[in-house]
Motif scaffolding. Structure first.
Motif, PDB file in Angstrom:
ATOM      1  N   ILE A 181     -66.825 133.502 -66.786  1.00  0.00           N
ATOM      2  CA  ILE A 181     -67.019 134.715 -65.993  1.00  0.00           C
ATOM      3  C   ILE A 181     -67.834 134.340 -64.769  1.00  0.00           C
ATOM      4  O   ILE A 181     -68.955 133.840 -64.887  1.00  0.00           O
ATOM      5  CB  ILE A 181     -67.737 135.808 -66.812  1.00  0.00           C
ATOM      6  N   ASN A 182     -67.241 134.537 -63.608  1.00  0.00           N
ATOM      7  CA  ASN A 182     -67.919 134.176 -62.366  1.00  0.00           C
ATOM      8  C   ASN A 182     -67.897 135.369 -61.427  1.00  0.00           C
ATOM      9  O   ASN A 182     -66.884 136.046 -61.307  1.00  0.00           O
ATOM     10  CB  ASN A 182     -67.192 132.995 -61.707  1.00  0.00           C
ATOM     11  N   ILE A 183     -69.035 135.646 -60.794  1.00  0.00           N
ATOM     12  CA  ILE A 183     -69.080 136.708 -59.800  1.00  0.00           C
ATOM     13  C   ILE A 183     -69.416 136.080 -58.460  1.00  0.00           C
ATOM     14  O   ILE A 183     -70.403 135.362 -58.329  1.00  0.00           O
ATOM     15  CB  ILE A 183     -70.083 137.797 -60.210  1.00  0.00           C
ATOM     16  N   GLY A 184     -68.541 136.285 -57.512  1.00  0.00           N
ATOM     17  CA  GLY A 184     -68.706 135.676 -56.193  1.00  0.00           C
ATOM     18  C   GLY A 184     -68.846 136.733 -55.116  1.00  0.00           C
ATOM     19  O   GLY A 184     -68.520 137.901 -55.325  1.00  0.00           O
ATOM     20  N   CYS A 185     -69.355 136.310 -53.964  1.00  0.00           N
ATOM     21  CA  CYS A 185     -69.505 137.218 -52.822  1.00  0.00           C
ATOM     22  C   CYS A 185     -68.355 136.972 -51.843  1.00  0.00           C
ATOM     23  O   CYS A 185     -67.886 135.846 -51.696  1.00  0.00           O
ATOM     24  CB  CYS A 185     -70.815 136.951 -52.089  1.00  0.00           C
ATOM     25  N   ASP A 186     -67.961 138.014 -51.144  1.00  0.00           N
ATOM     26  CA  ASP A 186     -66.992 137.873 -50.070  1.00  0.00           C
ATOM     27  C   ASP A 186     -67.619 137.033 -48.958  1.00  0.00           C
ATOM     28  O   ASP A 186     -68.845 136.940 -48.875  1.00  0.00           O
ATOM     29  CB  ASP A 186     -66.591 139.253 -49.541  1.00  0.00           C
ATOM     30  N   PRO A 187     -66.795 136.438 -48.081  1.00  0.00           N
ATOM     31  CA  PRO A 187     -67.352 135.614 -47.008  1.00  0.00           C
ATOM     32  C   PRO A 187     -68.398 136.379 -46.198  1.00  0.00           C
ATOM     33  O   PRO A 187     -68.224 137.572 -45.958  1.00  0.00           O
ATOM     34  CB  PRO A 187     -66.131 135.286 -46.130  1.00  0.00           C
ATOM     35  N   GLN A 188     -69.438 135.719 -45.799  1.00  0.00           N
ATOM     36  CA  GLN A 188     -70.544 136.245 -44.987  1.00  0.00           C
ATOM     37  C   GLN A 188     -71.514 137.129 -45.759  1.00  0.00           C
ATOM     38  O   GLN A 188     -72.423 137.690 -45.187  1.00  0.00           O
ATOM     39  CB  GLN A 188     -70.037 137.025 -43.763  1.00  0.00           C
ATOM     40  N   TYR A 189     -71.275 137.309 -47.084  1.00  0.00           N
ATOM     41  CA  TYR A 189     -72.220 138.085 -47.892  1.00  0.00           C
ATOM     42  C   TYR A 189     -72.970 137.158 -48.837  1.00  0.00           C
ATOM     43  O   TYR A 189     -72.395 136.213 -49.378  1.00  0.00           O
ATOM     44  CB  TYR A 189     -71.502 139.191 -48.672  1.00  0.00           C
ATOM     45  N   TYR A 190     -74.234 137.434 -49.032  1.00  0.00           N
ATOM     46  CA  TYR A 190     -75.120 136.549 -49.801  1.00  0.00           C
ATOM     47  C   TYR A 190     -76.022 137.403 -50.692  1.00  0.00           C
ATOM     48  O   TYR A 190     -76.039 138.621 -50.590  1.00  0.00           O
ATOM     49  CB  TYR A 190     -75.980 135.727 -48.839  1.00  0.00           C
ATOM     50  N   GLY A 191     -76.802 136.721 -51.523  1.00  0.00           N
ATOM     51  CA  GLY A 191     -77.778 137.410 -52.359  1.00  0.00           C
ATOM     52  C   GLY A 191     -77.225 137.725 -53.738  1.00  0.00           C
ATOM     53  O   GLY A 191     -76.022 137.693 -53.963  1.00  0.00           O
ATOM     54  N   ASP A 192     -78.129 138.031 -54.683  1.00  0.00           N
ATOM     55  CA  ASP A 192     -77.742 138.300 -56.065  1.00  0.00           C
ATOM     56  C   ASP A 192     -76.750 139.456 -56.172  1.00  0.00           C
ATOM     57  O   ASP A 192     -75.943 139.508 -57.087  1.00  0.00           O
ATOM     58  CB  ASP A 192     -78.978 138.641 -56.902  1.00  0.00           C
ATOM     59  N   GLN A 193     -76.828 140.411 -55.246  1.00  0.00           N
ATOM     60  CA  GLN A 193     -75.912 141.552 -55.297  1.00  0.00           C
ATOM     61  C   GLN A 193     -74.918 141.534 -54.142  1.00  0.00           C
ATOM     62  O   GLN A 193     -74.312 142.550 -53.831  1.00  0.00           O
ATOM     63  CB  GLN A 193     -76.700 142.856 -55.271  1.00  0.00           C
ATOM     64  N   CYS A 194     -74.771 140.385 -53.511  1.00  0.00           N
ATOM     65  CA  CYS A 194     -73.849 140.223 -52.381  1.00  0.00           C
ATOM     66  C   CYS A 194     -74.068 141.303 -51.334  1.00  0.00           C
ATOM     67  O   CYS A 194     -73.123 141.795 -50.724  1.00  0.00           O
ATOM     68  CB  CYS A 194     -72.385 140.250 -52.860  1.00  0.00           C
ATOM     69  N   VAL A 224     -76.462 141.009 -48.792  1.00  0.00           N
ATOM     70  CA  VAL A 224     -77.121 140.484 -47.595  1.00  0.00           C
ATOM     71  C   VAL A 224     -76.032 139.927 -46.683  1.00  0.00           C
ATOM     72  O   VAL A 224     -75.255 139.062 -47.102  1.00  0.00           O
ATOM     73  CB  VAL A 224     -78.128 139.363 -47.962  1.00  0.00           C
ATOM     74  N   PHE A 225     -75.966 140.463 -45.472  1.00  0.00           N
ATOM     75  CA  PHE A 225     -74.921 140.035 -44.549  1.00  0.00           C
ATOM     76  C   PHE A 225     -75.478 139.013 -43.569  1.00  0.00           C
ATOM     77  O   PHE A 225     -76.582 139.173 -43.050  1.00  0.00           O
ATOM     78  CB  PHE A 225     -74.379 141.244 -43.784  1.00  0.00           C
ATOM     79  N   CYS A 226     -74.747 137.935 -43.360  1.00  0.00           N
ATOM     80  CA  CYS A 226     -75.153 136.950 -42.356  1.00  0.00           C
ATOM     81  C   CYS A 226     -73.886 136.457 -41.673  1.00  0.00           C
ATOM     82  O   CYS A 226     -72.950 136.003 -42.338  1.00  0.00           O
ATOM     83  CB  CYS A 226     -75.900 135.787 -43.016  1.00  0.00           C
ATOM     84  N   CYS A 227     -73.845 136.589 -40.365  1.00  0.00           N
ATOM     85  CA  CYS A 227     -72.643 136.213 -39.609  1.00  0.00           C
ATOM     86  C   CYS A 227     -72.758 134.750 -39.193  1.00  0.00           C
ATOM     87  O   CYS A 227     -73.644 134.379 -38.423  1.00  0.00           O
ATOM     88  CB  CYS A 227     -72.482 137.113 -38.403  1.00  0.00           C
ATOM     89  N   SER A 228     -71.842 133.911 -39.708  1.00  0.00           N
ATOM     90  CA  SER A 228     -71.950 132.474 -39.440  1.00  0.00           C
ATOM     91  C   SER A 228     -71.736 132.155 -37.953  1.00  0.00           C
ATOM     92  O   SER A 228     -72.333 131.216 -37.427  1.00  0.00           O
ATOM     93  CB  SER A 228     -70.965 131.695 -40.308  1.00  0.00           C
ATOM     94  N   GLU A 229     -70.900 132.959 -37.270  1.00  0.00           N
ATOM     95  CA  GLU A 229     -70.686 132.721 -35.834  1.00  0.00           C
ATOM     96  C   GLU A 229     -71.966 132.943 -35.043  1.00  0.00           C
ATOM     97  O   GLU A 229     -72.332 132.142 -34.186  1.00  0.00           O
ATOM     98  CB  GLU A 229     -69.626 133.682 -35.300  1.00  0.00           C
TER      99      GLU A 229
END
Ligand SMILES: *[C@@H]1O[C@H](CO)[C@@H](O)[C@H](O)[C@H]1NC(C)=O
Ligand SMILES: *[C@@H]1O[C@H](CO)[C@@H](O)[C@H](O)[C@H]1NC(C)=O
Ligand SMILES: *[C@@H]1O[C@H](CO)[C@@H](O)[C@H](O)[C@H]1NC(C)=O
Ligand SMILES: *[C@@H]1O[C@H](CO)[C@@H](O)[C@H](O)[C@H]1NC(C)=O
Ligand SMILES: *[C@@H]1O[C@H](CO)[C@@H](O)[C@H](O)[C@H]1NC(C)=O
Length: 264
Positions: A119-132, A134-139
């Motif tokens: 069972i794996n829980i992942g964040c969509d691209p550009q989202y971070y943190g335990d609850q996904c 936190v937004f950070c724009c790589s550009e």
């Protein structure tokens, strides 16, 4: 339907799915049998549920990927399984209830008819943190010569610090436990902080806390006319270490109390 209207709906859908689904669930199964299954993913106080049918063949990993989940809701997963190779215990219902957080939450032990569940829980691209959340724009980050670090903040590549990201970080500075690494983060006014980036399975400021794995409970449909004592023995012996666990953790006993045989 008016073309513009459907285009607008499409855009609205994209906008909302961006806002709502910042993370996803990935589940993998392994078994020694041929199984026909349905995974039901729902949440405690939301009547919507998502059904994903799947097949499992012996010794092959079947992965169900990118099932959207809501981090504000307790997740309930139910796996209904029909074992095509057996007549006496031809079905099983396996359930688990957990609070979603990013990372590998695989159970430590699994039961018949599975030998592995991941069972794996992942964040969509550009989202971070335990609850996904936190937004950070790589550009944006690369425009100021930085990158989004594992905490979702502007930072340097692992092991580097300084405005130019050229100085090395000493492990002593952040005292991370459980093999966490020291990373740099730049807040407002480019004030730099050295923080811990935790490996899978650990969280907390110093990676001192373990992320709990999920527990699963099985109920078996047993045909009393075909049931043999050997079958009961097989069920009890089928509680095994999960062969798909990637985080090794100490565990004292198998979760035999979670085994129920439904022969009514
Ligand atoms: C989750 O809850 C927080 C606060 O409780 C709220 O700010 C956020 O918008 C919620 N997220 C979703 C996807 O409902
Ligand atoms: C899926 O699970 C939810 C919650 O356990 C349940 O209410 C719902 O009836 C299930 N759906 C199906 C099709 O079994
Ligand atoms: C779901 O229920 C829990 C308590 O059972 C509550 O704290 C939470 O706010 C509820 N979430 C939503 C989205 O209604
Ligand atoms: C599955 O793998 C195990 C060990 O790797 C082997 O003993 C077993 O025969 C295999 N089963 C099938 C059906 O291939
Ligand atoms: C599960 O197995 C039991 C016993 O064989 C049977 O009575 C029941 O109908 C089965 N359930 C489903 C949904 O097939």
């Amino acid at each position: 339907m008016n073309h513009y209207y459907s285009l607008l709906l499409g855009v609205l859908f994209l906008v909302f799915s961006q806002v709502k689904c910042t993370g996803y669930l990935e589940v993998s199964f392994k078994s020694d049998f041929n199984l026909k299954s349905v995974l039901n993913v729902s949440s405690a106080n939301n009547s919507n549920s998502r059904l994903v049918p799947f097949l499992v063949s012996p010794n092959k990993t079947e992965t169900l990927s990118r099932i959207p989940i809501d981090f504000n809701e307790t997740v309930i997963i139910t796996v209904f399984v029909i074992n095509q190779d057996r007549l006496d215990i031809d079905n099983a219902t396996i359930t688990s209830t957990f609070i979603p957080r990013r990372g590998l939450l695989s159970p430590l032990t699994v039961m018949y008819p599975f030998t592995g569940i991941k069972i794996n829980i992942g964040c969509d691209p550009q989202y971070y943190g335990d609850q996904c959340n936190v937004f950070c724009c790589s550009e944006t980050a690369s425009r100021v010569g930085k990158e989004c670090n594992s905490l979702g903040q502007l930072g340097c590549p692992v092991g580097k610090k300084g405005l130019d990201c050229k100085q090395s970080i000493s492990k002593k500075w952040c005292k991370c436990k459980n093999k966490g690494s020291c990373i740099s983060s730049f807040g407002k006014n480019l004030h730099e902080r050295i923080q811990c980036s935790c490996p899978v399975g650990f969280t907390g400021i110093h990676c001192e806390r373990e992320v709990p794995s999920v527990e699963m409970m099985s109920v078996y449909g047993v045909d009393p006319k075909k049931f043999e004592i050997g079958t009961a023995k097989m069920l009890y012996e089928s509680v095994v270490d999960n062969e798909m666990v990637e985080v090794t953790r100490p565990h004292s006993s198998h979760l035999l109390h979670n085994l129920k045989i439904n022969d009514a």
